[in-house]
Scaffold this active site. Structure first.
Site, PDB file in Angstrom:
ATOM      1  N   ASP A   1      56.776  19.425  30.121  1.00 56.89           N
ATOM      2  CA  ASP A   1      57.135  20.818  29.833  1.00 56.89           C
ATOM      3  C   ASP A   1      56.709  21.084  28.390  1.00 56.89           C
ATOM      4  OD1 ASP A   1      58.608  23.305  30.184  1.00 56.89           O
ATOM      5  OD2 ASP A   1      60.084  22.421  28.828  1.00 56.89           O
ATOM      6  N   LEU A   2      56.596  22.349  28.009  1.00 64.79           N
ATOM      7  CA  LEU A   2      56.135  22.660  26.641  1.00 64.79           C
ATOM      8  C   LEU A   2      57.308  23.006  25.705  1.00 64.79           C
ATOM      9  CD1 LEU A   2      53.749  23.161  24.676  1.00 64.79           C
ATOM     10  CD2 LEU A   2      53.673  25.511  25.541  1.00 64.79           C
ATOM     11  N   ASP A   3      57.898  24.169  25.944  1.00 59.46           N
ATOM     12  CA  ASP A   3      58.967  24.641  25.052  1.00 59.46           C
ATOM     13  C   ASP A   3      60.196  23.746  25.204  1.00 59.46           C
ATOM     14  OD1 ASP A   3      60.695  26.136  23.466  1.00 59.46           O
ATOM     15  OD2 ASP A   3      61.153  27.547  25.073  1.00 59.46           O
TER      16      ASP A   3
ATOM     17  N   THR B   1      59.556  26.547  20.763  1.00 56.93           N
ATOM     18  CA  THR B   1      59.197  27.958  20.672  1.00 56.93           C
ATOM     19  C   THR B   1      60.372  28.856  21.039  1.00 56.93           C
ATOM     20  OG1 THR B   1      58.102  27.585  22.802  1.00 56.93           O
ATOM     21  CG2 THR B   1      56.679  27.875  20.898  1.00 56.93           C
TER      22      THR B   1
ATOM     23  N   LYS C   1      65.944  29.777  28.492  1.00 56.40           N
ATOM     24  CA  LYS C   1      65.097  28.585  28.357  1.00 56.40           C
ATOM     25  C   LYS C   1      64.528  28.152  29.709  1.00 56.40           C
ATOM     26  CE  LYS C   1      66.810  26.746  24.050  1.00 56.40           C
ATOM     27  NZ  LYS C   1      67.492  25.669  23.334  1.00 56.40           N
TER      28      LYS C   1
ATOM     29  N   SER D   1      54.219  24.085  32.339  1.00 54.88           N
ATOM     30  CA  SER D   1      55.079  25.015  31.587  1.00 54.88           C
ATOM     31  C   SER D   1      55.152  26.372  32.268  1.00 54.88           C
ATOM     32  CB  SER D   1      54.493  25.186  30.181  1.00 54.88           C
ATOM     33  OG  SER D   1      55.055  26.278  29.516  1.00 54.88           O
ATOM     34  N   ALA D   2      56.272  27.070  32.063  1.00 49.26           N
ATOM     35  CA  ALA D   2      56.409  28.437  32.576  1.00 49.26           C
ATOM     36  C   ALA D   2      55.687  29.445  31.696  1.00 49.26           C
ATOM     37  CB  ALA D   2      57.896  28.802  32.650  1.00 49.26           C
TER      38      ALA D   2
ATOM     39  N   LYS E   1      59.927  27.922  38.075  1.00 50.28           N
ATOM     40  CA  LYS E   1      60.952  26.884  38.174  1.00 50.28           C
ATOM     41  C   LYS E   1      62.284  27.582  38.450  1.00 50.28           C
ATOM     42  CE  LYS E   1      58.625  24.483  34.354  1.00 50.28           C
ATOM     43  NZ  LYS E   1      58.696  24.135  32.924  1.00 50.28           N
TER      44      LYS E   1
ATOM     45  N   GLU F   1      61.418  17.273  30.776  1.00 44.53           N
ATOM     46  CA  GLU F   1      61.906  18.661  30.823  1.00 44.53           C
ATOM     47  C   GLU F   1      63.167  18.843  29.986  1.00 44.53           C
ATOM     48  OE1 GLU F   1      62.236  21.759  31.614  1.00 44.53           O
ATOM     49  OE2 GLU F   1      60.493  22.147  32.834  1.00 44.53           O
ATOM     50  N   ASP F   2      63.316  20.045  29.398  1.00 40.58           N
ATOM     51  CA  ASP F   2      64.534  20.330  28.628  1.00 40.58           C
ATOM     52  C   ASP F   2      65.431  21.358  29.318  1.00 40.58           C
ATOM     53  OD1 ASP F   2      62.748  22.544  28.134  1.00 40.58           O
ATOM     54  OD2 ASP F   2      64.147  23.150  26.562  1.00 40.58           O
TER      55      ASP F   2
HETATM   56  P1  B16 Z   1      55.900  33.242  27.931  1.00 46.32           P
HETATM   57  P2  B16 Z   1      58.569  26.143  29.109  1.00 46.32           P
HETATM   58  C1  B16 Z   1      59.159  28.742  28.882  1.00 46.32           C
HETATM   59  O1  B16 Z   1      58.450  27.618  28.439  1.00 46.32           O
HETATM   60  C2  B16 Z   1      60.249  29.092  27.883  1.00 46.32           C
HETATM   61  O2  B16 Z   1      61.221  28.046  27.840  1.00 46.32           O
HETATM   62  C3  B16 Z   1      60.939  30.360  28.313  1.00 46.32           C
HETATM   63  O3  B16 Z   1      61.949  30.727  27.379  1.00 46.32           O
HETATM   64  C4  B16 Z   1      59.883  31.483  28.415  1.00 46.32           C
HETATM   65  O4  B16 Z   1      60.493  32.685  28.873  1.00 46.32           O
HETATM   66  C5  B16 Z   1      58.792  31.044  29.391  1.00 46.32           C
HETATM   67  O5  B16 Z   1      58.220  29.823  28.947  1.00 46.32           O
HETATM   68  C6  B16 Z   1      57.690  32.083  29.507  1.00 46.32           C
HETATM   69  O6  B16 Z   1      57.010  32.143  28.281  1.00 46.32           O
HETATM   70  O7  B16 Z   1      56.585  34.514  27.595  1.00 46.32           O
HETATM   71  O8  B16 Z   1      55.174  32.616  26.747  1.00 46.32           O
HETATM   72  O9  B16 Z   1      54.995  33.359  29.130  1.00 46.32           O
HETATM   73  O10 B16 Z   1      59.894  25.604  28.673  1.00 46.32           O
HETATM   74  O11 B16 Z   1      58.434  26.271  30.620  1.00 46.32           O
HETATM   75  O12 B16 Z   1      57.409  25.406  28.487  1.00 46.32           O
HETATM   76 MG    MG Z   2      61.225  23.987  28.348  1.00 48.13          MG
END
Ligand code: B16
Ligand code: MG
Length: 218
Positions: A9-11, A17, A45, A114-115, A145, A169-170
């Site tokens: 996962d990224l964030d 972020t 998140k 990542s999302a 997810k 994953e967090d």
């Molecule tokens: P964006 P992850 C997610 O990243 C974030 O945790 C979540 O807060 C955010 O809404 C989502 O990405 C979408 O991000 O607006 O940049 O498309 O944890 O899945 O890496």
């Molecule tokens: Mg995350």
């Protein structure tokens, strides 16, 4: 170890972020006239951008037209990107680079799952883009997810069966997605929150050097 792969996962795992998402969502809530706290931000998140807005509007008890929502999502992302463009390698979370070096040394492939639709940009900003074998992000999936789609596409990119993939994953939704995909789930963060994970670590500095050789291949 060529029969094991990793999906990150990224964030919350590679970079934090969430703090920039918070500033951008808070700015939006201020403009709409309600309070948005860091506790509220926890609910966003791992959640997609569109779903995040729905949660935010529920918190503020605000009802908006679909057109207005679309405009707001564009504005929020533009605001968020101002922070992202200032990011550099100093924002890579502790333990990440060591872990990637360990995986490289063991010949274990890894991809991103990542999302975020901004994932490639963020990885470029911190100088990690070229290290990943592939990137599955918010642009590549039709279901967010806790649906396992993002990780199943990751397994395809790794050319491995789901049960050979380890997911870091967090977010609760991310652990649920990894478990549904029949992958080995590793929770990064609070072990009470992520109690459904197969393994738990506070952060990536805690992962023992022999984690992959001993625990996963057992
Ligand atoms: P964006 P992850 C997610 O990243 C974030 O945790 C979540 O807060 C955010 O809404 C989502 O990405 C979408 O991000 O607006 O940049 O498309 O944890 O899945 O890496
Ligand atoms: Mg995350």
């Amino acid at each position: 170890m060529n029969n094991t792969g990793v999906i990150f996962d990224l964030d919350g795992v590679i970079v934090d972020t969430a703090k920039y998402h918070y500033l951008a969502w808070k700015n939006l809530a201020d403009n709409l006239g309600f309070e948005f706290t860091e506790t509220h931000n926890e609910l966003l998140k791992g959640v997609s951008r569109v779903r995040s807005l729905e949660i935010l509007l529920d918190i503020g008890k605000v009802d908006l037209s679909e057109d207005k929502k679309r405009d707001i999502l564009v504005a929020k992302n533009e605001d968020y990107l101002k922070y992202i463009y200032k990011m550099g390698a100093n924002e890579i979370l502790p333990g990440v680079e060591n872990l990637l070096n360990t995986l490289d040394a063991l010949g274990i492939k890894y991809v991103l799952g990542s999302a975020s639709k901004n994932a490639p940009l963020i990885l470029n900003q911190v100088g990690l883009f070229d290290r990943f074998r592939g990137i599955v992000d918010g642009n590549s999936v039709s279901k967010a997810k806790p649906d396992p789609e993002v990780f199943l596409i990751g397994a395809e990119k790794l050319n491995l069966k789901p049960e050979c993939c380890v997911v870091f994953e967090d977010a609760i939704a991310g652990i649920e997605a990894a478990n549904k995909a029949n992958m080995i789930s590793v929770g990064v963060g609070d072990d009470n929150t992520l109690s459904d994970a197969d393994f738990n670590f506070k952060n990536l500095t805690e992962i023992p050097h022999n984690f992959f050789t001993e625990v996963i291949s057992a």
